[in-house]
Design a protein around this motif. Sequence first.
Motif, PDB file in Angstrom:
ATOM      1  N   ASP A 178       0.830  -1.211   0.000  1.00 49.23           N
ATOM      2  CA  ASP A 178       0.000   0.000   0.000  1.00 49.23           C
ATOM      3  C   ASP A 178       0.869   1.268   0.000  1.00 49.23           C
ATOM      4  O   ASP A 178       1.162   1.852   1.034  1.00 49.23           O
ATOM      5  N   VAL A 179       1.291   1.677  -1.197  1.00 50.67           N
ATOM      6  CA  VAL A 179       2.171   2.847  -1.362  1.00 50.67           C
ATOM      7  C   VAL A 179       1.483   4.114  -0.864  1.00 50.67           C
ATOM      8  O   VAL A 179       2.100   4.949  -0.204  1.00 50.67           O
ATOM      9  N   ALA A 180       0.192   4.263  -1.152  1.00 49.52           N
ATOM     10  CA  ALA A 180      -0.549   5.494  -0.804  1.00 49.52           C
ATOM     11  C   ALA A 180      -0.507   5.795   0.690  1.00 49.52           C
ATOM     12  O   ALA A 180      -0.305   6.939   1.094  1.00 49.52           O
ATOM     13  N   THR A 181      -0.695   4.767   1.522  1.00 49.19           N
ATOM     14  CA  THR A 181      -0.701   4.973   2.977  1.00 49.19           C
ATOM     15  C   THR A 181       0.650   5.488   3.459  1.00 49.19           C
ATOM     16  O   THR A 181       0.726   6.445   4.228  1.00 49.19           O
ATOM     17  N   ILE A 182       1.733   4.869   2.996  1.00 49.10           N
ATOM     18  CA  ILE A 182       3.069   5.282   3.427  1.00 49.10           C
ATOM     19  C   ILE A 182       3.422   6.649   2.848  1.00 49.10           C
ATOM     20  O   ILE A 182       4.013   7.489   3.511  1.00 49.10           O
ATOM     21  N   GLN A 183       3.014   6.884   1.615  1.00 50.25           N
ATOM     22  CA  GLN A 183       3.307   8.162   0.957  1.00 50.25           C
ATOM     23  C   GLN A 183       2.565   9.327   1.622  1.00 50.25           C
ATOM     24  O   GLN A 183       2.955  10.477   1.481  1.00 50.25           O
ATOM     25  N   HIS A 184       1.494   9.020   2.359  1.00 48.40           N
ATOM     26  CA  HIS A 184       0.706  10.060   3.020  1.00 48.40           C
ATOM     27  C   HIS A 184       1.474  10.720   4.178  1.00 48.40           C
ATOM     28  O   HIS A 184       1.098  11.780   4.656  1.00 48.40           O
ATOM     29  N   VAL A 185       2.550  10.089   4.619  1.00 44.77           N
ATOM     30  CA  VAL A 185       3.381  10.644   5.701  1.00 44.77           C
ATOM     31  C   VAL A 185       4.197  11.802   5.155  1.00 44.77           C
ATOM     32  O   VAL A 185       4.775  11.711   4.073  1.00 44.77           O
ATOM     33  N   LYS A 186       4.238  12.904   5.916  1.00 44.80           N
ATOM     34  CA  LYS A 186       4.988  14.103   5.488  1.00 44.80           C
ATOM     35  C   LYS A 186       6.455  13.742   5.216  1.00 44.80           C
ATOM     36  O   LYS A 186       7.100  13.084   6.010  1.00 44.80           O
ATOM     37  N   GLY A 187       6.945  14.162   4.049  1.00 43.80           N
ATOM     38  CA  GLY A 187       8.345  13.938   3.709  1.00 43.80           C
ATOM     39  C   GLY A 187       8.617  12.636   2.967  1.00 43.80           C
ATOM     40  O   GLY A 187       9.749  12.354   2.598  1.00 43.80           O
ATOM     41  N   ILE A 188       7.582  11.818   2.743  1.00 41.81           N
ATOM     42  CA  ILE A 188       7.755  10.552   2.026  1.00 41.81           C
ATOM     43  C   ILE A 188       7.178  10.679   0.620  1.00 41.81           C
ATOM     44  O   ILE A 188       5.985  10.906   0.448  1.00 41.81           O
TER      45      ILE A 188
END
Length: 198
Positions: free
Chosen positions: A105-115
């Motif tokens: 799940d790329v979207a969930t991790i990408q939702h973190v600031k700076g990722i």
Amino acid sequence: MIDYLNGKLVHKDPTHVIIDVQGIGYHVKISLQTYTEIKDEEQIKLLTYLHIKEDGHTLFGFKHEAEKRLFLLLLSINGVGPSTGLMILSSLSSTEIEQAILAGDVATIQHVKGIGAKTAQRIILELKDKVGKIGSDVPGEPIGFLKSNNKIREEALKALVTLGFPKTTAEKNIATVLKKTTKEISLEDLIKASLKTS
């Protein structure tokens, strides 16, 4: 290497604690997960990771072994430093991170600031075979103390600014979360929701 600290909790903040160990005060950076777990303990034991670089030594603390292992795994990824690792652990619970990695799940991790997308993909690709082996020893997430006053807003703002958010962005995120919240909200939940607001 300092593996853990066991001492008196002198100061607690959503982003750091100060632990007195036999008269020496250690400043330890923590995630929101650890902050939630600590509650108001007088004596505290935190597992630690000492990050050394040219301009200073920084201690990072974790209440549970699983969170520390996940942090160290995140640090093994090119492009993820200690501050980013802590940001990930503050934005998502260890279980959410592991599930996102295992599910791709790329979207969930990408939702973190700076990722960004590439870093999120790298985290999933490189850790997919490793996270299943961690085994979570983190108990069910506790419900924070319910309050609704300016002190919580100020504490949340201070935490977000410490985590690297510009003050105006942090204020806007907090306001957005508070508008959407119908019931009382704890400090931990307010910070978590504000981290996910973009």
